[in-house]
Design an enzyme around this catalytic site. Structure first.
Site, mmCIF file in Angstrom:
data_model
loop_
_atom_site.group_PDB
_atom_site.id
_atom_site.type_symbol
_atom_site.label_atom_id
_atom_site.label_comp_id
_atom_site.label_asym_id
_atom_site.label_seq_id
_atom_site.Cartn_x
_atom_site.Cartn_y
_atom_site.Cartn_z
ATOM 1 N N ARG A 25 0.832 -1.189 0.000
ATOM 2 C CA ARG A 25 0.000 0.000 0.000
ATOM 3 C C ARG A 25 0.875 1.250 0.000
ATOM 4 O O ARG A 25 0.563 2.258 -0.637
ATOM 5 C CB ARG A 25 -0.919 0.024 1.234
ATOM 6 C CG ARG A 25 -1.890 1.228 1.208
ATOM 7 C CD ARG A 25 -2.673 1.390 2.511
ATOM 8 N NE ARG A 25 -1.824 1.818 3.600
ATOM 9 C CZ ARG A 25 -1.492 1.085 4.661
ATOM 10 N NH1 ARG A 25 -1.965 -0.145 4.789
ATOM 11 N NH2 ARG A 25 -0.700 1.557 5.594
ATOM 12 N N TYR A 48 -16.970 16.161 -15.927
ATOM 13 C CA TYR A 48 -17.341 14.753 -15.849
ATOM 14 C C TYR A 48 -18.374 14.551 -14.734
ATOM 15 O O TYR A 48 -18.234 15.094 -13.631
ATOM 16 C CB TYR A 48 -16.088 13.924 -15.605
ATOM 17 C CG TYR A 48 -16.349 12.497 -15.207
ATOM 18 C CD1 TYR A 48 -17.206 11.684 -15.949
ATOM 19 C CD2 TYR A 48 -15.736 11.950 -14.089
ATOM 20 C CE1 TYR A 48 -17.444 10.374 -15.574
ATOM 21 C CE2 TYR A 48 -15.956 10.639 -13.710
ATOM 22 C CZ TYR A 48 -16.815 9.858 -14.457
ATOM 23 O OH TYR A 48 -17.048 8.552 -14.071
ATOM 24 N N ASP A 106 -7.702 18.677 -14.917
ATOM 25 C CA ASP A 106 -7.954 17.311 -15.369
ATOM 26 C C ASP A 106 -7.538 17.236 -16.834
ATOM 27 O O ASP A 106 -8.164 17.834 -17.705
ATOM 28 C CB ASP A 106 -9.436 16.975 -15.196
ATOM 29 C CG ASP A 106 -9.752 15.519 -15.518
ATOM 30 O OD1 ASP A 106 -9.029 14.911 -16.335
ATOM 31 O OD2 ASP A 106 -10.740 14.993 -14.974
ATOM 32 N N LYS A 116 -8.318 5.840 -19.330
ATOM 33 C CA LYS A 116 -8.652 6.335 -20.654
ATOM 34 C C LYS A 116 -7.455 6.254 -21.603
ATOM 35 O O LYS A 116 -6.964 5.178 -21.880
ATOM 36 C CB LYS A 116 -9.209 7.757 -20.533
ATOM 37 C CG LYS A 116 -10.279 7.927 -19.438
ATOM 38 C CD LYS A 116 -11.448 6.980 -19.568
ATOM 39 C CE LYS A 116 -12.656 7.355 -18.718
ATOM 40 N NZ LYS A 116 -12.469 7.293 -17.257
#
Length: 381
Positions: A51, A104, A176, A201
């Site tokens: 982690r 978005y 973004d 994406k």
């Protein structure tokens, strides 16, 4: 890997050091949760628990930083996980954020339904107008949030101008960069403080992985984000990190083809009698065309358009797709079509970010441009 190398070279080599044990040219997938330590507190290579850090994720994070020209990259389990970590690092209850009037739907939902319950407020502004953003600032504003190109209306915001607004107000500018990718646009070089990606994406590029990323220039902010990334834990798994790292190697050639095909699609749609409006920053009539040409290498693979006949006509067009796949997401090698009002942006219904009901969004892939045009023509009739 020197940052003096070209983008295409960095995409293939940054973070991709040959395996010292075998010489393998592709970094291994370190599918491991914990690591043998060299004595109590003696970390081997800085690793103790995956982690906190994992060698495969480290390779991706080094690559991300190199491509965006940042000092640090961080890889997350999804784009929204990256956004959540960023917001909880930068904000406290009572703070205020300016968000775009075109964003978005998942980002809007995060602000409206999650972060707002934590006592953070937001205002909506047209981020293509720096004066409108400046007017939306309050004494409690800590962040200006921008998407450019925006999702799904393909709006363009002047990153350099907004960076000036942010600096003057003493707030952070977050961009973004998912629709453009670092191949087409590098917001940090234009003055942004943080770059956000859904690596699902264009970075991954093959519709086979979900991931997110943050990239920063400021080392102190990077340390804060690293702490919160570990404390909150929504990190990219090693196999997911490996898939994104693999996808990035072909980002440049894919984005060239995406942009080429999208330009042809947009040009055809502007001449179709059933299309009332085409939204693509590569079109000279697009209101953000000059700004996009200034800050982007090309105009990307996303095209939206409005259909005569309203919502039902737009839905019918989507349902007639053959080569285009009806589905959410974007940025893969295959072309996708969707109805934002009923799909990706349903969470924005009834808000200032509600999208037109007659809107269709395309993620133009890298197939034959002729075949894509033929499918669109039969969809439109």
């Amino acid at each position: 890997m020197s940052d003096q190398h070209s983008f295409e070279t960095l995409a293939i080599h940054a973070g991709n050091t040959a395996d010292p044990l075998t010489g393998a040219v592709v970094p291994p997938i370190y599918q491991v949760s914990t690591y043998k330590q060299d004595g109590v507190g003696g970390l081997r290579g800085g690793y103790e628990y995956s982690r906190s850090a994992n060698p495969t994720r480290t390779a991706l994070e080094e690559n991300l930083a190199a491509l965006e020209g940042g000092s640090l990259g961080l890889a997350f389990a999804s784009g929204l996980a990256a956004e959540d970590c960023l917001l909880r690092t930068l904000l406290s209850p009572g703070d205020h954020v300016v968000i775009p009037n075109d964003a978005y739907g998942g980002t809007f939902r995060l602000f409206a339904k999650v972060v707002s319950r934590w006592g953070v407020t937001f205002s909506v502004a047209n981020t293509s107008d720096p004066a409108a953003v400046r007017a939306a600032l309050t004494p409690k504003t800590k962040v200006i949030w921008v998407e450019t190109p925006s999702n799904p209306l393909l709006g363009i915001s002047d990153i350099e101008a907004l960076a000036g607004v942010a600096r003057a107000a003493g707030v952070r500018l977050v961009v973004d960069n998912t629709f453009a990718s670092p191949y087409l646009q590098q917001p940090l070089a234009l003055g942004a403080d943080v770059v956000v990606h859904s690596t699902t994406k264009y970075m991954g590029g093959h519709s086979d992985v979900v991931g997110g990323a943050l990239i920063v220039s400021d080392a102190a902010l990077g340390e804060e984000l690293t702490y919160h990334q570990n404390a909150m834990g929504a990190v990219a798994g090693p196999f997911d990190a490996w898939l994104v790292l693999r996808g990035i190697k072909t980002l440049a050639v894919r984005m060239d083809r995406h942009s080429e095909n999208a330009t042809r699609v947009a040009d055809m749609l502007t001449r179709h009698p059933r299309v009332s409006q085409v939204l693509y920053p590569g079109l000279p009539e697009h209101p953000g065309h000059e700004t996009a040409a200034k800050q982007m290498k090309a105009f990307g693979g996303m095209v939206s358009f409005r259909v005569d006949g309203g919502e039902e006509a737009a839905v019918e067009v989507c349902n007639r797709a053959r080569l285009f796949t009806l589905g959410e997401s974007l940025g893969g090698v295959e072309s996708l079509i969707e109805h934002p009002g009923r799909m990706t942006h349903a969470s924005a219904a009834g808000s200032a970010l509600e999208v037109p009901a007659d809107l269709v969004r395309l993620s133009v892939g890298i197939e034959s441009g002729d075949d894509l045009l033929a499918d669109l023509k039969q969809m439109l009739g």
